[in-house]
Design a protein around this motif. Structure first.
Motif, mmCIF file in Angstrom:
data_model
loop_
_atom_site.group_PDB
_atom_site.id
_atom_site.type_symbol
_atom_site.label_atom_id
_atom_site.label_comp_id
_atom_site.label_asym_id
_atom_site.label_seq_id
_atom_site.Cartn_x
_atom_site.Cartn_y
_atom_site.Cartn_z
ATOM 1 N N VAL A 112 3.925 28.197 -0.018
ATOM 2 C CA VAL A 112 4.006 26.954 0.754
ATOM 3 C C VAL A 112 4.687 25.864 -0.061
ATOM 4 O O VAL A 112 5.531 25.114 0.452
ATOM 5 N N ALA A 116 7.938 24.545 1.723
ATOM 6 C CA ALA A 116 7.693 23.270 2.406
ATOM 7 C C ALA A 116 7.095 22.290 1.416
ATOM 8 O O ALA A 116 5.915 21.933 1.515
ATOM 9 N N LEU A 119 5.083 19.069 2.564
ATOM 10 C CA LEU A 119 4.061 19.240 3.608
ATOM 11 C C LEU A 119 2.699 18.806 3.096
ATOM 12 O O LEU A 119 2.290 19.173 1.990
ATOM 13 N N GLN A 121 -1.662 18.040 3.894
ATOM 14 C CA GLN A 121 -2.777 18.635 4.616
ATOM 15 C C GLN A 121 -2.920 17.945 5.974
ATOM 16 O O GLN A 121 -2.614 16.767 6.108
ATOM 17 N N PRO A 122 -3.403 18.644 7.026
ATOM 18 C CA PRO A 122 -3.898 20.023 7.003
ATOM 19 C C PRO A 122 -2.823 21.090 7.212
ATOM 20 O O PRO A 122 -3.110 22.272 7.185
ATOM 21 N N TRP A 123 -1.555 20.639 7.404
ATOM 22 C CA TRP A 123 -0.502 21.612 7.732
ATOM 23 C C TRP A 123 -0.222 22.557 6.574
ATOM 24 O O TRP A 123 0.094 23.725 6.777
ATOM 25 N N ARG A 124 -0.352 22.057 5.329
ATOM 26 C CA ARG A 124 -0.135 22.932 4.187
ATOM 27 C C ARG A 124 -1.152 24.077 4.177
ATOM 28 O O ARG A 124 -0.805 25.234 3.955
ATOM 29 N N LEU A 126 -2.792 25.239 6.781
ATOM 30 C CA LEU A 126 -2.562 26.122 7.927
ATOM 31 C C LEU A 126 -1.401 27.074 7.657
ATOM 32 O O LEU A 126 -1.455 28.258 8.041
ATOM 33 N N LEU A 127 -0.353 26.585 7.005
ATOM 34 C CA LEU A 127 0.770 27.459 6.679
ATOM 35 C C LEU A 127 0.354 28.520 5.664
ATOM 36 O O LEU A 127 0.767 29.684 5.759
ATOM 37 N N SER A 337 -6.798 27.470 2.208
ATOM 38 C CA SER A 337 -6.731 26.308 3.090
ATOM 39 C C SER A 337 -7.261 25.042 2.426
ATOM 40 O O SER A 337 -6.973 23.932 2.889
#
Length: 410
Positions: A112, A116, A119, A121-124, A126-127, A337
């Motif tokens: 990640v 990215a 990026l 949280q929370p997208w980091r 989730l990826l 996560s």
């Protein structure tokens, strides 16, 4: 004793076993461990690399001898149980599972970070979960397919690293002053760097834990481990020297992406995005092999009742421990996560050094004691040279595993 229907198919040859080890080691080390090692020891990280390689060689030799005698899934969990007793086997297996679960999370976070970087949280998180889910699905379909995927990933990673080294040597401005460890590097810093860099060498355990799935394990495993370790040592030395010479100890220690930063500082700067892509591919290769090895140790511990016996099932079509792989994937996804990359490395190093300490102690019972004595002493010294937070967290995790064993026996 597992039933014949629960035995794994022997599909892997020497080349496959070497590639699985390379996939774990190269992805874990080159793009992750050099920066914290430089923060700990500056240019002394080169001495740390030598110390880590010596300890890794001793561990590899002990593991190869034991794996040839006990060619079943589980690695040091099996060796400790057979040579030292059930408790030591359980402690080794527990250390491997919790330590390598942290390693898996670190590799997912590395993917990640390189793909990215901006990026949050929370997208980091989730990826990272999506990355773990995809790699678990590859392993679920069968170990042979995983070995083929790892072969491709290792080839890409080695090509990218070779391009980075050439770019620095040809188009960069490497200086010899950045390669002098003293003054500035104390013994404590060098040992801490060695402990962190050991994280990069630990991938050869994947070969030993695949003992039940390789053809002619008594011959294949002792060949594959030193070959994989030798290739990785050459790669690490080349990358460490060139990156350190280009950036210097301070800039290397402060960089989150040292190999790419070193390339970006040359006249071949457009190659830096390719290096970042290669780092992500290498981390994927490490995650692929790590999930493979952890699930096999879970399989062995489940067969013996140290973990829920339902995890010992082998898929009738794909011939893999599918429940163990799914369980490992779920735990890794949960850790990735929320975890921090740097703390995951330290925690993993402490737990895995404990695992190899049991391996060397087991090898002591086979005779020819010089190598396992050096390996055992090296594991203990490096483990307690890590940052105190890593030592405390690792010791707490191992104590929890020991308590679980005592409660189960009671």
């Amino acid at each position: 004793m597992a039933a014949e229907s629960d035995r794994l198919a022997r599909r892997l040859g020497t080349g496959d076993a070497v590639v699985i080890g390379l996939g774990a080691m190269i992805g874990a080390g080159v793009f992750v461990a050099f920066a914290p090692a430089a923060r700990a020891a500056g240019a002394g990280l080169l001495l740390g690399l030598v110390i880590a390689a010596v300890v890794a060689y001793c561990n590899a030799t002990s593991s190869a001898r034991l794996a040839a005698r006990y060619p079943s899934s589980g690695g040091t969990y099996v060796y400790g149980r057979e040579r030292l007793g059930p408790f030591w086997g359980h402690l080794a297996g527990w250390g491997f599972v919790v330590g390598k679960t942290a390693s898996c999370a670190a590799m997912a976070l590395t993917v990640v970070a390189y793909t990215a970087p901006g990026l949050g949280q929370p997208w980091r998180g989730l990826l990272a979960v999506a990355v773990v889910a995809a790699l678990t699905a590859v392993n679920y379909r069968g170990v042979h397919r995983s070995a083929l995927a790892t072969r491709l990933i290792v080839a890409v990673s080695l090509l990218v690293l070779a391009c980075a080294v050439v770019a620095i040597l040809v188009a960069g401005t490497p200086g010899g002053e950045g390669l002098t460890p003293f003054p500035g590097a104390g013994p404590a810093g060098v040992l801490e760097a060695a402990g962190l860099l050991f994280f990069a060498f630990a991938g050869y355990a994947r070969i030993a834990t695949l003992g039940e799935e390789v053809r002619d394990p008594a011959r294949t495993i002792p060949r594959a481990i030193p070959v994989a370790l030798g290739i990785v040592l050459v790669v690490y030395a080349a990358v460490a020297v060139t990156v350190l010479a280009q950036l210097g100890p301070a800039a290397l220690g402060a960089s989150a992406d040292p190999v790419a930063q070193a390339v970006a500082a040359t006249s071949w700067a457009p190659l830096a995005p390719v290096v970042r892509a290669g780092a992500a591919v290498a981390a994927l290769g490490a995650l692929l092999a790590l999930v493979l090895g952890v699930s096999r140790t879970v399989l062995a511990m489940s067969r013996d009742g140290h973990l829920p016996r339902g995890l010992a099932a082998v898929h009738p079509r794909f011939g893999v421990p599918h429940r163990a792989e799914v369980a490992v994937g779920v735990v890794v996804a949960a850790v990735a996560s929320v975890a921090d990359l740097r703390s995951a490395i330290g925690f993993s190093s402490f737990a895995v050094l404990t695992y190899y300490a049991v391996a060397n102690a087991s090898a002591l019972t086979l005779g020819r004691r010089a190598v396992p004595v050096v390996g055992l002493a090296g594991c203990v010294v490096l483990a307690f040279s890590l940052p105190w937070t890593s030592v405390a967290a690792g010791a707490a995790a191992l104590a929890a595993g020991a308590l679980a064993y005592v409660v189960r026996r009671a």
